[in-house]
Design a protein around this motif. Structure first.
Motif, mmCIF file in Angstrom:
data_model
loop_
_atom_site.group_PDB
_atom_site.id
_atom_site.type_symbol
_atom_site.label_atom_id
_atom_site.label_comp_id
_atom_site.label_asym_id
_atom_site.label_seq_id
_atom_site.Cartn_x
_atom_site.Cartn_y
_atom_site.Cartn_z
ATOM 1 N N PRO A 152 0.812 -1.226 0.000
ATOM 2 C CA PRO A 152 0.000 0.000 0.000
ATOM 3 C C PRO A 152 0.843 1.273 0.000
ATOM 4 C CG PRO A 152 -0.883 -1.539 1.586
ATOM 5 C CD PRO A 152 0.411 -2.109 1.098
ATOM 6 N N LEU A 153 1.996 1.235 0.652
ATOM 7 C CA LEU A 153 2.878 2.397 0.641
ATOM 8 C C LEU A 153 3.359 2.702 -0.772
ATOM 9 C CD1 LEU A 153 4.528 4.542 2.173
ATOM 10 C CD2 LEU A 153 6.341 2.825 2.348
ATOM 11 N N PHE A 154 3.733 1.670 -1.512
ATOM 12 C CA PHE A 154 4.176 1.877 -2.883
ATOM 13 C C PHE A 154 3.044 2.381 -3.772
ATOM 14 C CE2 PHE A 154 7.618 -1.403 -2.034
ATOM 15 C CZ PHE A 154 8.569 -0.433 -1.811
ATOM 16 N N VAL A 155 1.833 1.910 -3.523
ATOM 17 C CA VAL A 155 0.688 2.362 -4.314
ATOM 18 C C VAL A 155 0.422 3.845 -4.074
ATOM 19 C CG1 VAL A 155 -1.805 2.110 -4.608
ATOM 20 C CG2 VAL A 155 -0.359 0.084 -4.437
ATOM 21 N N VAL A 156 0.517 4.273 -2.829
ATOM 22 C CA VAL A 156 0.291 5.684 -2.503
ATOM 23 C C VAL A 156 1.416 6.554 -3.055
ATOM 24 C CG1 VAL A 156 0.182 7.325 -0.603
ATOM 25 C CG2 VAL A 156 -1.117 5.216 -0.487
ATOM 26 N N MET A 157 2.645 6.102 -2.899
ATOM 27 C CA MET A 157 3.802 6.890 -3.333
ATOM 28 C C MET A 157 3.964 6.905 -4.845
ATOM 29 S SD MET A 157 5.004 8.267 -0.706
ATOM 30 C CE MET A 157 6.594 8.858 -1.218
ATOM 31 N N ARG A 158 3.272 6.023 -5.539
ATOM 32 C CA ARG A 158 3.371 5.945 -7.002
ATOM 33 C C ARG A 158 2.947 7.246 -7.659
ATOM 34 N NH1 ARG A 158 0.196 1.396 -10.459
ATOM 35 N NH2 ARG A 158 1.564 1.410 -12.268
ATOM 36 N N GLY A 159 1.937 7.900 -7.115
ATOM 37 C CA GLY A 159 1.441 9.151 -7.681
ATOM 38 C C GLY A 159 2.300 10.357 -7.314
#
Length: 72
Positions: free
Chosen positions: A59-66
């Motif tokens: 989830p951290l990577f998904v949020v930081m992707r943007g």
């Protein structure tokens, strides 16, 4: 990293939910690990824990992707 972005006076407002989730998951994970260790094997319990830790970062990577830049 969070402390450098959040204003000092409200840092505790951000830290409390993280601590609540982390400490709240421990009583659930301990019996689950014991059950897996007893029913399958200790090795399976350790692998399950390792995979769970790795998946917790997704989830951290998904949020930081943007986020392209970190405005500090």
């Amino acid at each position: 990293m969070i402390a450098s972005v959040v204003v000092g006076g409200v840092l505790w407002l951000l830290a409390v939910p993280f601590r609540f989730l982390a400490w709240g998951a421990m009583p659930l994970g301990a019996p689950a690990g014991g059950l897996v260790g007893q029913c399958a094997s200790v090795r399976a319990a350790l692998w399950t824990g390792a995979v769970g830790e790795l998946l917790a970062v997704v989830p951290l990577f998904v949020v930081m992707r943007g986020c392209r830049t970190l405005d500090i």
